[in-house]
Write an enzyme that holds these catalytic residues in place. Structure first.
Site, PDB file in Angstrom:
ATOM      1  N   CYS A   3       1.133  -1.005   0.004  1.00  0.00           N
ATOM      2  CA  CYS A   3      -0.743  -0.061  -0.075  1.00  0.00           C
ATOM      3  C   CYS A   3       0.816   1.175  -0.200  1.00  0.00           C
ATOM      4  O   CYS A   3       2.003   1.018   0.187  1.00  0.00           O
ATOM      5  CB  CYS A   3      -0.736  -0.187   1.421  1.00  0.00           C
ATOM      6  SG  CYS A   3      -1.622  -1.634   1.481  1.00  0.00           S
ATOM      7  N   ARG A  34       3.217   1.622  -6.645  1.00  0.00           N
ATOM      8  CA  ARG A  34       2.974   0.573  -5.411  1.00  0.00           C
ATOM      9  C   ARG A  34       2.091  -0.576  -5.786  1.00  0.00           C
ATOM     10  O   ARG A  34       2.045  -1.590  -5.915  1.00  0.00           O
ATOM     11  CB  ARG A  34       2.986   1.025  -4.099  1.00  0.00           C
ATOM     12  CG  ARG A  34       4.433   2.317  -4.046  1.00  0.00           C
ATOM     13  CD  ARG A  34       3.552   2.603  -2.659  1.00  0.00           C
ATOM     14  NE  ARG A  34       3.800   1.754  -2.034  1.00  0.00           N
ATOM     15  CZ  ARG A  34       5.557   1.494  -1.023  1.00  0.00           C
ATOM     16  NH1 ARG A  34       6.638   1.789  -1.752  1.00  0.00           N
ATOM     17  NH2 ARG A  34       5.111   0.675   0.011  1.00  0.00           N
ATOM     18  N   TRP A  81      -3.565  -2.052  -1.298  1.00  0.00           N
ATOM     19  CA  TRP A  81      -4.033  -2.875  -1.809  1.00  0.00           C
ATOM     20  C   TRP A  81      -4.530  -4.344  -1.110  1.00  0.00           C
ATOM     21  O   TRP A  81      -3.609  -4.364  -0.178  1.00  0.00           O
ATOM     22  CB  TRP A  81      -2.325  -3.450  -2.177  1.00  0.00           C
ATOM     23  CG  TRP A  81      -2.132  -4.792  -3.344  1.00  0.00           C
ATOM     24  CD1 TRP A  81      -2.240  -6.676  -2.791  1.00  0.00           C
ATOM     25  CD2 TRP A  81      -2.447  -4.356  -4.506  1.00  0.00           C
ATOM     26  NE1 TRP A  81      -2.332  -6.791  -3.864  1.00  0.00           N
ATOM     27  CE2 TRP A  81      -2.016  -6.269  -4.899  1.00  0.00           C
ATOM     28  CE3 TRP A  81      -2.010  -3.927  -5.303  1.00  0.00           C
ATOM     29  CZ2 TRP A  81      -2.025  -6.538  -6.559  1.00  0.00           C
ATOM     30  CZ3 TRP A  81      -2.307  -4.326  -6.839  1.00  0.00           C
ATOM     31  CH2 TRP A  81      -2.079  -5.708  -6.876  1.00  0.00           C
ATOM     32  N   GLY A 108       1.324  -2.884   5.401  1.00  0.00           N
ATOM     33  CA  GLY A 108       1.644  -4.018   6.231  1.00  0.00           C
ATOM     34  C   GLY A 108       0.621  -4.884   6.567  1.00  0.00           C
ATOM     35  O   GLY A 108      -0.889  -4.313   5.951  1.00  0.00           O
ATOM     36  N   GLU A 485      15.374 -12.125 -17.682  1.00  0.00           N
ATOM     37  CA  GLU A 485      14.911 -11.232 -17.507  1.00  0.00           C
ATOM     38  C   GLU A 485      13.607 -10.375 -18.993  1.00  0.00           C
ATOM     39  O   GLU A 485      12.325 -10.074 -18.749  1.00  0.00           O
ATOM     40  CB  GLU A 485      15.919 -10.215 -17.550  1.00  0.00           C
ATOM     41  CG  GLU A 485      15.216  -8.480 -17.565  1.00  0.00           C
ATOM     42  CD  GLU A 485      14.295  -8.076 -16.437  1.00  0.00           C
ATOM     43  OE1 GLU A 485      14.033  -9.371 -14.768  1.00  0.00           O
ATOM     44  OE2 GLU A 485      13.984  -7.209 -16.048  1.00  0.00           O
ATOM     45  N   LYS A 489       9.465  -9.443 -18.479  1.00  0.00           N
ATOM     46  CA  LYS A 489       8.888  -8.153 -18.530  1.00  0.00           C
ATOM     47  C   LYS A 489       7.931  -8.313 -19.212  1.00  0.00           C
ATOM     48  O   LYS A 489       6.832  -7.955 -19.124  1.00  0.00           O
ATOM     49  CB  LYS A 489       9.984  -7.408 -20.164  1.00  0.00           C
ATOM     50  CG  LYS A 489      11.149  -7.219 -18.311  1.00  0.00           C
ATOM     51  CD  LYS A 489      10.829  -5.457 -17.915  1.00  0.00           C
ATOM     52  CE  LYS A 489      10.849  -5.619 -16.703  1.00  0.00           C
ATOM     53  NZ  LYS A 489      12.066  -6.424 -15.767  1.00  0.00           N
ATOM     54  N   GLU A 492       4.966  -9.531 -17.653  1.00  0.00           N
ATOM     55  CA  GLU A 492       4.925  -8.426 -16.370  1.00  0.00           C
ATOM     56  C   GLU A 492       4.113  -7.745 -17.243  1.00  0.00           C
ATOM     57  O   GLU A 492       2.976  -7.050 -16.331  1.00  0.00           O
ATOM     58  CB  GLU A 492       5.693  -8.291 -15.227  1.00  0.00           C
ATOM     59  CG  GLU A 492       6.501  -7.855 -16.312  1.00  0.00           C
ATOM     60  CD  GLU A 492       7.769  -7.011 -14.474  1.00  0.00           C
ATOM     61  OE1 GLU A 492       7.431  -7.142 -13.675  1.00  0.00           O
ATOM     62  OE2 GLU A 492       8.620  -6.533 -15.088  1.00  0.00           O
ATOM     63  N   HIS A 508      14.438 -30.629 -24.075  1.00  0.00           N
ATOM     64  CA  HIS A 508      13.817 -31.265 -23.299  1.00  0.00           C
ATOM     65  C   HIS A 508      12.629 -31.229 -23.177  1.00  0.00           C
ATOM     66  O   HIS A 508      12.495 -31.576 -22.194  1.00  0.00           O
ATOM     67  CB  HIS A 508      15.226 -31.137 -22.083  1.00  0.00           C
ATOM     68  CG  HIS A 508      17.049 -31.628 -22.492  1.00  0.00           C
ATOM     69  ND1 HIS A 508      16.896 -33.023 -22.972  1.00  0.00           N
ATOM     70  CD2 HIS A 508      17.297 -31.395 -22.405  1.00  0.00           C
ATOM     71  CE1 HIS A 508      18.571 -33.283 -23.124  1.00  0.00           C
ATOM     72  NE2 HIS A 508      18.416 -32.174 -23.167  1.00  0.00           N
ATOM     73  N   LYS A 607       5.536  -2.723  -6.944  1.00  0.00           N
ATOM     74  CA  LYS A 607       6.593  -1.547  -7.353  1.00  0.00           C
ATOM     75  C   LYS A 607       7.741  -2.759  -5.987  1.00  0.00           C
ATOM     76  O   LYS A 607       9.099  -3.435  -6.309  1.00  0.00           O
ATOM     77  CB  LYS A 607       6.627  -0.408  -7.111  1.00  0.00           C
ATOM     78  CG  LYS A 607       8.821  -0.023  -7.485  1.00  0.00           C
ATOM     79  CD  LYS A 607       8.814   0.164  -9.056  1.00  0.00           C
ATOM     80  CE  LYS A 607      10.519  -0.119  -9.489  1.00  0.00           C
ATOM     81  NZ  LYS A 607      10.466   0.095 -10.868  1.00  0.00           N
TER      82      LYS A 607
HETATM   83  C1  F6R Z   1       9.979  -6.427 -12.706  1.00  0.00           C
HETATM   84  C2  F6R Z   1      10.295  -6.621 -11.062  1.00  0.00           C
HETATM   85  C3  F6R Z   1      10.417  -7.309  -9.871  1.00  0.00           C
HETATM   86  C4  F6R Z   1      11.140  -6.544  -8.738  1.00  0.00           C
HETATM   87  C5  F6R Z   1      10.895  -7.693  -7.341  1.00  0.00           C
HETATM   88  C6  F6R Z   1      12.525  -7.273  -6.178  1.00  0.00           C
HETATM   89  O1  F6R Z   1      10.183  -6.063 -13.550  1.00  0.00           O
HETATM   90  O2  F6R Z   1      10.036  -5.102 -10.388  1.00  0.00           O
HETATM   91  O3  F6R Z   1      10.303  -8.345  -9.812  1.00  0.00           O
HETATM   92  O4  F6R Z   1      12.402  -7.339  -9.407  1.00  0.00           O
HETATM   93  O5  F6R Z   1      10.139  -7.279  -6.580  1.00  0.00           O
HETATM   94  O6  F6R Z   1      11.882  -5.447  -5.823  1.00  0.00           O
HETATM   95  P1  F6R Z   1      13.645  -5.448  -5.267  1.00  0.00           P
HETATM   96  O7  F6R Z   1      14.841  -5.649  -6.232  1.00  0.00           O
HETATM   97  O8  F6R Z   1      12.919  -4.138  -5.136  1.00  0.00           O
HETATM   98  O9  F6R Z   1      13.879  -6.129  -4.488  1.00  0.00           O
END
Ligand code: F6R
Length: 612
Positions: A3, A34, A81, A108, A485, A489, A492, A508, A607
């Protein structure tokens, strides 16, 4: 998930009483990244608390109930959230007590809320929502009834709470104050002029001040329009002046500056972010490389994109320095709680520095005696604070939920660190290490060049992919984490199912899915795997795959087998990881836009993930 909280308290000289709600609403918009499903504000005005809240996006809810018109000089706001209780108008924060004299926002989880709710209900409290948060408002009310002042009632209430939190609380009895507390969820204070702030993240108030205090774990206190009171975990007052930091982020950094989305702006910022991160790297990796060389074993730990950066660092430590390191997904740390400890070094990578799983992992490993090195983009965030040593990326604020510039700068740091370890450990000569460092120094220029040359091509590719249901990303060696990665991307933000595999592993099992037109993205580096990758292209083509490749110059024999090729200069793999990441980010971005999605706010994602 995560949140967002903001609270502002200002002197009346700060203009009309609806100005503060406008600031709060703008701050909430800065926290949208977020992730949230509902939003609300509460303000103190005329000896009353006014609450406006509802389910939906800030803009929609604001249209309905005018969040930004609430009157008052002390205002808290929240993006929710949902965790306990479905997204709804009633479950949206702020929550109030029975008397309506206290309002609470929370990020939290209160783990013991069921017991507390039972106890409070038995005492006659009436609950309106299904949330865990509401218990705090009623607990404070209960302690106020016993004759405590608000701050003491708040502190007593906190003692009853188990779980994680960042709280913002207002009470009509103390109309100039916003009370706050933090445990395992981020919280920062902004020091403005005749106006102070609390927030989950700095961009929420960056337009008004760059003077910031990071609230540490288990600290609590309150702000007034011109003062801050802060207590540490032992109840001892903190000298707040000593804790103020001027951050070097500018308000523009948290704006789109003409780009349609933060994500594309942040992709384009990578040359600058890499350049800034390069500055001072030599010094900052020195201490960390010593720790690594003395270690019994070396582990990396992270989540999501940061985990992919770990895999690059892990690969380089093995290959260049001959150190057998391992990467751990942070939510799986419990497997290692007895095996990692004394003598080990754990490298924790987290752009936010607040990811709860990574934080929990390092706490356990540190308690066992391991030394923690962290790599983060946020100064003084929880993970750096609990580490023995931190190296910072200097990517600037990343607002788009999908990590881009924080990823490439993480790779840069980990590559530099691995080089330093390899050189100090005698596995690379000074000359070899210097050459590799020189190639890493070219990363900003190389990325600029890719952006200039390939934006159009990647846009078309993204648009072509928009109708695909699935895609594979294949790589070998150091190309594998970059493939992972790339797939993440696409998944997501464009919501296209994408999987990455070691190219050798693709036959495999995964190849069974390939049928005519199935997109497969190949990452081909100028390394020992180039010829093997050609074999993988042939296998996939034979099943009708639509083959897209990122390949080095002078690889015509590969280019002619591909349906689409992005040709990059011949690069040392150590810098190739950074350069190859960029077209993959662009492809995902343009696929998301073509499909009509907002890449900055992907559904179901946040985020900063502060819930285990
Ligand atoms: C994907 C993404 C997430 C973060 C993950 C870890 O684009 O941003 O997979 O990489 O939540 O976040 P941090 O780096 O803040 O620990």
């Amino acid at each position: 998930m995560a949140c967002g909280i903001i609270g502002v308290t200002a002197r009346k000289s700060q203009g009309s009483p609806s100005r503060i709600a406008e600031i709060v609403k703008k701050g909430l918009e800065k926290l949208e990244y977020r992730g949230y499903d509902s939003v609300g504000v509460a303000a103190i005005y005329d000896n009353r608390i006014l609450v406006r809240k509802g389910k939906g996006k800030i803009s929609e809810v604001n249209r309905r109930i005018k969040l930004d018109r609430v009157l008052g000089w002390t205002v808290i706001g929240h993006t929710r959230w949902a965790t306990h209780g479905a997204p709804s108008d009633i479950n949206a924060h702020p929550h109030t007590d029975c008397s309506g004299k206290i309002a609470v926002v929370h990020n939290g989880i209160i783990q013991n809320y069921v017991e507390l709710k039972k106890e409070l209900t038995a005492k006659g409290h009436r609950f309106q929502s299904e949330t865990d948060t509401e218990v705090l408002a009623h607990l404070i009310e209960e302690y106020l009834k016993k004759g405590n002042e608000v701050f003491h009632a708040f502190k007593k209430a906190l003692k009853r709470i188990k779980g994680s939190y960042a709280f913002g609380v207002i009470a009509v009895d103390e109309p100039d104050k916003i009370f706050f507390a933090r445990k395992d969820s981020p919280l920062v204070i902004g020091i403005g002029r005749d106006m102070n702030f609390i927030a989950s993240d700095i961009p929420a108030f960056l337009e008004y001040t760059r003077d910031v205090i990071i609230v540490y774990d288990e600290e609590l206190g309150y702000i007034t329009p011109d003062s801050v009171y802060l207590e540490d975990e032992n109840g001892i007052p903190v000298n707040v002046k000593m804790r103020i930091r001027k951050i070097d982020w500018t308000p523009d950094m948290a704006k789109k500056e003409g780009y349609p989305h933060f994500m594309i702006k942040e992709i384009h910022e990578q040359p600058r972010a890499l350049r800034d991160t390069l500055r001072g790297l030599d010094e900052s990796v020195g201490e960390a490389s010593k720790l690594i060389l003395e270690a019994r074993k070396v582990y990396f730990v992270a989540a999501g994109t940061s985990y992919h950066a770990c895999l690059v660092g892990d690969y380089l430590l093995n290959i260049l320095a001959g150190i057998p390191s391992f990467s751990i997904i942070s939510s799986e740390y419990k497997k290692y709680r007895r095996s990692i400890g004394e003598g080990d070094v754990v490298i924790a990578v987290s752009q936010s520095g607040e990811t709860i799983d990574t934080l929990m992992a390092i706490r356990v490993f540190k308690k066992n005696g391991a030394k923690i090195i962290s790599v983060s983009n946020v100064v003084d965030s929880a993970i750096p604070r609990e580490s023995n040593y931190t190296i910072y990326t200097r990517a600037g604020p990343e607002i788009g939920v999908a990590a881009t510039k924080t990823f490439t700068t993480q790779i840069l740091v980990l590559s530099w660190l691995s080089l330093s370890v390899a050189e100090k450990g005698g596995k690379l000569t000074e000359n070899e290490a210097r050459k590799m460092r020189d190639s890493l120094r070219k990363a900003p220029l190389l990325v600029s060049d890719i952006l200039a040359r390939y934006e159009g091509v990647t846009k078309k590719l993204g648009e072509e992919l928009m109708n695909s249901r699935s895609a594979f990303y294949l790589g070998r060696g150091i190309g594998l984490p970059i493939a992972m990665e790339g797939a993440l991307k696409l998944k997501e933000i464009a919501y296209i199912h994408a999987e990455a595999y070691p190219a050798g592993e693709s036959k495999h099992g995964p190849i069974a899915l390939v049928e005519p037109g199935f997109p497969v993205v190949f990452l081909i580096f100028e390394d020992e795997w180039k010829r093997h990758m050609l074999g993988n292209i042939e296998e996939m083509k034979a099943r009708g795959a639509y083959a897209i490749g990122i390949i080095p110059e002078e690889s015509e024999f590969i280019e002619e087998r591909l349906d689409k090729a992005i040709v990059v200069p011949k690069l040392k793999p150590i810098v190739g990881t950074i350069v190859y990441s960029v077209p993959l980010q662009l492809i995902a971005y343009y696929a998301a836009v073509a499909r009509g999605y907002d890449p900055d706010k992907p559904r179901n994602l946040a985020k900063t993930v502060t819930v285990e």
